[in-house]
Write an enzyme that holds these catalytic residues in place. Structure first.
Site, PDB file in Angstrom:
ATOM      1  CB  SER A  83      -5.477   5.924   8.036  1.00 25.19           C
ATOM      2  OG  SER A  83      -6.135   4.677   7.946  1.00 25.19           O
ATOM      3  CB  SER A 142      -0.956  -0.034   1.189  1.00 22.71           C
ATOM      4  OG  SER A 142      -1.912   0.990   1.107  1.00 22.71           O
ATOM      5  CG  ASP A 185      -2.744  -0.317  -2.228  1.00 21.45           C
ATOM      6  OD1 ASP A 185      -2.707   0.853  -1.787  1.00 21.45           O
ATOM      7  OD2 ASP A 185      -3.276  -1.244  -1.608  1.00 21.45           O
TER       8      ASP A 185
END
Length: 636
Positions: A450, A189, A348
């Site tokens: 987040s 990620s 990603d």
């Protein structure tokens, strides 16, 4: 990683005798002779099916240089599932991401799935990957994905292997669309360039949760010796059991996306311009397609960041959550092109950052919690305008992780739908959403602070591609009403109550220090006694997810599941603030989350912000003690 048989045998006794590794700590690897080979036996090193010279050289070099401490760290512990699957640096070692640990992980998953699904081989398994790679360990996401597929193809499992890199959300989406039993995405990620990861999805399209993760780890430990064919990554190109789902999944995903498009004609006519950066990752092509699906002109790409680059050469950290400092190229391009909104997907493409130019020319980079307020308002408003007359609002749900803003709770209380909290990590949200859907409920939106957002339920995971185009439609609609995103955010807070939050973290590379900090909080005024105040601020309730304690419950037990593998304590203060201290599941961080939740009518933002800042300072000084514990603040 490939360990050399002879090197291991020669040095294991030495390491043990010098107490450089504890007795019995070496992973259970069968170093048998023969073609199959264990974690570095001759069979694993010879021939066409799998030698990684780079990782072999790393172990040889450490041995020759006498770096026994680093060898112990690399060889005496194994990867475990965190909030985002298996994630670590690429390199040699059982606790690193490399050829061998990916093969071992996949063999363990094969064993577990075979035990759980009689039709596993027929239903198949999905494998996707991003664009990460590292020359020094000869690891890349695509290579690791091929090895993942090889393990399964060699066991006659149908494998849906994407022919090119895809956004992470495509894997859980494909698992559901294709009826596969599970899937894996090779990605780290937004982590630093040295890292990679192995994210596992169950048949329900959500990331695996307990007990699957623990059972898979057990199976991995029983399958450490690579099987025949496990190294043969060429099986992806030659096996008739390999199918490429790219076109089918991409087309279907874009079609499903239009289910949450409510103003297509307005989108087609809009003069509002958007800039998009994909942070050197997978997002560019897919965000372009998503904008077209909504009737927009494609967003303007940041040319330096449009194409994949595993070195992430234009940013220190490939994490759009870091704010304006990493969005520099996007913002300058937007100013040049007179674009008012910037959307940024992480490498990603499962997370989204948004910035909007204000009237004074400055840019506002929205926090994840602020974006959630906008998304929550938008998804509910669109549902309300388009739902059948007999729709029952009590059947509608929104969700958030427990460390995220409580703004959805405030909206739900006023509007009449349900709001639920989960443990941190979208794996908990995805599983709960699937459960709600299976019970006839309607879920509009879910998020984690987040910058992870789930708009609709086509994908049971956070999805930066869909979030990017939904925020674009929202901005377009608001412009037609003479409003900006920032102005609408103020309206939402004035209607439902200001929710002002601040999140940051300290770096700590010493696990014993982290444990000591949290154990002190559990024994603050004596054994098993949590703090009753933090400086001048009185504490109403304490919830400790690690131990399962919750002082607000009659039985003192947490409603949320216990998570012993991580540290997390939440404090509810008398002044309306909620603050959580927790460790990261993927990085050496102690994070803090603090939010001032005001009732509607309390609209003096400056007073609320000042109170929150003072409380955070007290929280850090009294509970974390950075100087004493050697903690480094994120900006240092």
């Amino acid at each position: 990683m490939i360990l050399l048989q002879r090197l291991w045998n020669c040095h294991l006794e030495t390491l043990l005798s010098k107490r450089l590794i504890p007795q019995g700590s070496a992973p259970a690897v069968n170093f048998s002779e023969g073609t199959r080979g264990a974690a570095g036996s001759p069979g694993a090193l010879r021939g066409t099916d799998g030698e990684n010279q780079k990782t072999k050289e790393q172990i040889e070099s450490l041995l020759q240089d006498g770096k026994h401490g680093e060898l112990r760290e690399r060889l005496c512990c194994r990867l475990s599932f965190g909030t985002a699957g298996l994630r670590s640096a690429m390199g040699a070692g059982f606790c690193y991401i490399n050829d061998l640990t990916v093969i071992q992980s996949t063999q363990g998953i094969y064993k577990y799935l075979k035990r759980n699904f009689s039709d596993f081989k027929q239903r198949g398994f999905v494998v996707g990957y991003d664009t990460r790679g590292q020359v020094t360990s000869n690891c890349s996401s695509k290579k690791l994905a091929k090895l993942t597929a090889a393990v399964l193809l060699a066991k006659d499992v149908l494998v849906y292997f994407f022919s090119t890199y895809v956004p992470t959300p495509f894997v859980p989406y494909a698992v559901q669309q294709l009826g596969a039993v599970a899937g894996v995405m090779i990605t780290a990620s937004h982590n630093r360039k040295e890292d990679n990861g192995y994210k596992v999805y169950w048949e329900n399209g959500a990331q695996i949760t307990s007990p699957h993760d623990k059972e898979i780890i057990k199976c991995i430990e029983e399958c450490v010796e690579p099987w025949n064919g496990s190294w043969n990554e060429s099986l992806v190109d030659t096996s008739p059991l390999r199918q490429d789902p790219l076109k089918k999944i991409c087309d279907s995903y874009m079609e499903d996306l239009t289910k949450i498009c409510y103003h297509r004609e307005l989108n087609m006519q809009s003069s509002l311009k958007f800039v998009h950066t994909s942070f050197h990752g997978v997002g560019h092509d897919y965000v372009q397609l998503a904008f077209r699906a909504f009737g927009f002109q494609p967003p303007i790409p940041v040319p330096e960041q449009k194409d994949p680059d595993p070195d992430f050469s234009t940013v220190k950290c490939p994490n759009p959550e870091e704010g304006e400092s990493v969005l520099e190229l996007s913002l300058r391009l937007a100013e040049k092109e007179s674009a008012k909104v910037v959307v940024a997907t992480d490498p990603d493409a499962d997370r989204l950052a948004v910035a909007e130019q204000q009237e004074n020319g400055c840019w506002k980079v929205f926090t994840g919690n602020e974006l959630a307020a906008l998304f929550g308002w938008w998804m509910f408003s669109c549902w309300k305008e388009n739902c059948p007359q007999d729709a029952d609002i009590r059947n509608v749900y929104m969700l958030a992780t427990t460390v995220s803003s409580k703004i959805l709770r405030a909206i739900a209380l006023k509007e009449g739908f349900h709001f639920e909290e989960t443990l941190p990590g979208f794996k908990w949200i995805g599983s709960r959403v699937k459960n709600l859907l299976d019970n006839g409920k309607e879920v509009l939106f879910a998020f984690e602070e987040s910058i992870g957002f789930m708009c609709g339920t086509s994908v049971l995971d956070k999805d930066g591609v869909s979030a990017a185009v939904v925020i674009a439609e929202m901005a377009t609609y608001l412009q037609s009403q003479g409003l900006t995103l920032a102005q609408k955010l103020v309206d939402i807070y004035e209607m439902y109550g200001y929710h002002i939050s601040k999140t940051s973290y300290f770096l700590c590379y010493e696990p014993p220090t982290i444990k000591r900090i949290f154990e002190r909080l559990r024994n603050f005024d004596g054994p098993q006694s949590y703090p009753k105040c933090c400086g001048a601020y009185n504490i109403l309730h304490v919830r400790d997810i690690t131990t399962g304690y919750d002082s607000s419950q009659l039985n003192k037990k947490s409603v949320l599941p216990v998570s012993k593998s991580s540290q997390m304590i939440t404090f509810t203060f008398q002044n309306g603030c909620v603050a959580t201290l927790r460790t990261s599941g993927t990085e050496p961080k102690i994070k803090y989350y603090a939010e001032m939740c005001a009732l509607p009518g309390h609209s003096d933002r400056s007073v609320l912000e000042e109170e929150l800042q003072k409380l955070i300072e007290a929280l850090i000084g009294n509970f974390l003690e950075p100087a004493k514990n050697g903690l480094t603040w994120r900006s240092a």
